[in-house]
Design an enzyme around this catalytic site. Structure first.
Site, PDB file in Angstrom:
ATOM      1  N   ASP A 104       5.840  -9.521   5.592  1.00 17.75           N
ATOM      2  CA  ASP A 104       5.298 -10.539   4.678  1.00 17.75           C
ATOM      3  C   ASP A 104       6.294 -10.956   3.592  1.00 17.75           C
ATOM      4  OD1 ASP A 104       3.045 -10.130   6.178  1.00 17.75           O
ATOM      5  OD2 ASP A 104       2.055  -8.859   4.694  1.00 17.75           O
ATOM      6  N   GLY A 109       0.830  -1.210   0.000  1.00 13.65           N
ATOM      7  CA  GLY A 109       0.000   0.000   0.000  1.00 13.65           C
ATOM      8  C   GLY A 109       0.861   1.255   0.000  1.00 13.65           C
ATOM      9  N   SER A 110       1.903   1.252   0.809  1.00 16.74           N
ATOM     10  CA  SER A 110       2.789   2.420   0.895  1.00 16.74           C
ATOM     11  C   SER A 110       3.487   2.652  -0.435  1.00 16.74           C
ATOM     12  CB  SER A 110       3.853   2.201   1.973  1.00 16.74           C
ATOM     13  OG  SER A 110       3.256   1.846   3.186  1.00 16.74           O
ATOM     14  N   HIS A 146       0.527 -10.638  16.757  1.00 20.08           N
ATOM     15  CA  HIS A 146       1.442  -9.499  16.640  1.00 20.08           C
ATOM     16  C   HIS A 146       2.741  -9.677  17.418  1.00 20.08           C
ATOM     17  CE1 HIS A 146      -2.294  -7.889  15.066  1.00 20.08           C
ATOM     18  NE2 HIS A 146      -1.553  -7.009  14.427  1.00 20.08           N
TER      19      HIS A 146
HETATM   20  O1  F6P Z   1       1.221  -6.890   6.275  1.00 16.76           O
HETATM   21  C1  F6P Z   1       1.770  -7.122   7.538  1.00 16.76           C
HETATM   22  C2  F6P Z   1       0.788  -7.816   8.427  1.00 16.76           C
HETATM   23  O2  F6P Z   1       1.417  -8.080   9.661  1.00 16.76           O
HETATM   24  C3  F6P Z   1       0.180  -9.091   7.862  1.00 16.76           C
HETATM   25  O3  F6P Z   1       1.041 -10.194   7.952  1.00 16.76           O
HETATM   26  C4  F6P Z   1      -1.063  -9.205   8.705  1.00 16.76           C
HETATM   27  O4  F6P Z   1      -2.067  -9.936   8.043  1.00 16.76           O
HETATM   28  C5  F6P Z   1      -1.471  -7.771   8.886  1.00 16.76           C
HETATM   29  O5  F6P Z   1      -0.315  -6.985   8.695  1.00 16.76           O
HETATM   30  C6  F6P Z   1      -2.051  -7.464  10.233  1.00 16.76           C
HETATM   31  O6  F6P Z   1      -2.489  -6.155  10.209  1.00 16.76           O
HETATM   32  P1  F6P Z   1      -3.072  -5.404  11.483  1.00 16.76           P
HETATM   33  O7  F6P Z   1      -1.914  -5.125  12.395  1.00 16.76           O
HETATM   34  O8  F6P Z   1      -3.664  -4.168  10.928  1.00 16.76           O
HETATM   35  O9  F6P Z   1      -4.030  -6.321  12.136  1.00 16.76           O
END
Ligand code: F6P
Length: 304
Positions: A112, A89-90, A234
């Site tokens: 990713d 996206g960035s 996370h």
């Molecule tokens: O794109 C990075 C990522 O960590 C993905 O692996 C994951 O699906 C998504 O972001 C999680 O996003 P958020 O922190 O907005 O839940």
């Protein structure tokens, strides 16, 4: 990200540029939030995960109006060039700004590792090390209690984290979105390994391939084995970056400043086979980069 911003700031000041950081990415650009970044502003950041400038999802930047507002803001501020660090996206936003005449260089940053034009995006190595450490810890319970563990990892639509950490953590099966999920093959492998005396198994599931919960319930219902699910979430993203990521971020950050100073725009920097490279942003965001399928194959062989 922090190590990269540090490198951008220090290299820019070394080259006598004035540096500003935009707070919360494109959202801050539209809303007009920026900070002057001096040498001291990035002190001690090399060892810190995340980004001290903060970040945000910014829906308005997906359309032309938002992008033009961003371009206008940069003009008002008298900014000569922009460096954007981030994922798909960035980088798409960076490409749009380039199209609107803003000199811009992109830097791939995403756990990713799905961005074409670099072997590694910033953050991927830290994420796979975080996952591998978690797998080592989970393995202790798996072996002591003779359990099957299903470990769900991130990656959005990519299986790169699952493949790399699956190999490093000794997974028995790795499920990724790029290969159709074969539940029967997974069961056969599980049963064979039990038959040869193995009492525990680690199964890594990429979030884009299947829901870990469904995989765990399936195994439980078909085998009667004791199964547990761990969704790492996370925990994969944060914490001190690895030395590899810090070095990559430092190299890409300084390279981006050099390119912008030389008048380049519309490219993403990367490191491929040890060399610093540039790829047009257009190609970077519109070319598919699959995970390392040879590595996935290796994992399957090593888990026999
Ligand atoms: O794109 C990075 C990522 O960590 C993905 O692996 C994951 O699906 C998504 O972001 C999680 O996003 P958020 O922190 O907005 O839940």
């Amino acid at each position: 990200m922090n190590a990269c911003i540090r490198a951008i700031v220090r290299q820019s000041i070394y080259m006598h540029h004035e540096v500003w950081g935009i707070v919360r990415g494109y959202l801050g650009l539209i809303e007009g939030h920026r900070r002057r970044l001096g040498l001291g502003s990035v002190a001690d950041l090399i060892k810190t995960g995340g980004t001290f400038l903060r970040t945000a999802r910014c829906l308005p930047f997906l359309n032309e109006d938002g992008q033009e507002m961003g371009r206008d803001r940069l003009c008002d501020w008298g900014i000569d060039g922009l460096i954007v660090v981030g994922g798909d996206g960035s980088l798409r936003g960076a490409l749009a700004l380039h199209g609107l005449g803003v000199p811009v260089i992109g830097i791939p940053g995403s756990i990713d590792n799905d961005i074409f034009g670099t072997d590694y995006a910033i953050g991927f190595d830290t994420a796979i090390n975080n996952v591998t450490r978690s797998m080592d810890q989970i393995r202790d319970t798996a072996s002591s209690h003779e359990r099957v563990f299903v470990i769900e990892v991130m990656g959005h639509t990519s299986g790169a984290i699952a493949v790399a950490s699956g190999v490093a953590g000794g997974a028995e099966t790795i499920l990724i979105p790029e290969v159709p999920v074969n539940y029967e093959a997974m069961l056969t492998r599980l049963k064979h390994s039990r038959a040869r005396g193995k009492r525990h198994s680690l199964i890594v599931v990429a979030e884009g391939a299947a829901k870990g919960e469904e995989v765990a319930n399936f195994i439980k219902s078909k085998t009667g084995y004791e199964v547990r699910l761990s969704v790492l979430g996370h925990t994969q993203r944060g914490g001190p970056p690895t030395a590899f990521d810090r070095i990559l971020a430092s190299q890409l950050g300084t390279f981006a400043v050099q390119l912008l100073t030389d008048g380049r725009s519309g490219v993403m920097v990367g490191r491929q086979r040890g060399e610093l490279t540039t790829t047009s942003l257009d190609i970077a965001v519109n070319t598919n980069k699959g995970p390392d399928l040879e590595l996935a194959q290796l994992a399957a062989i090593l888990a026999i």
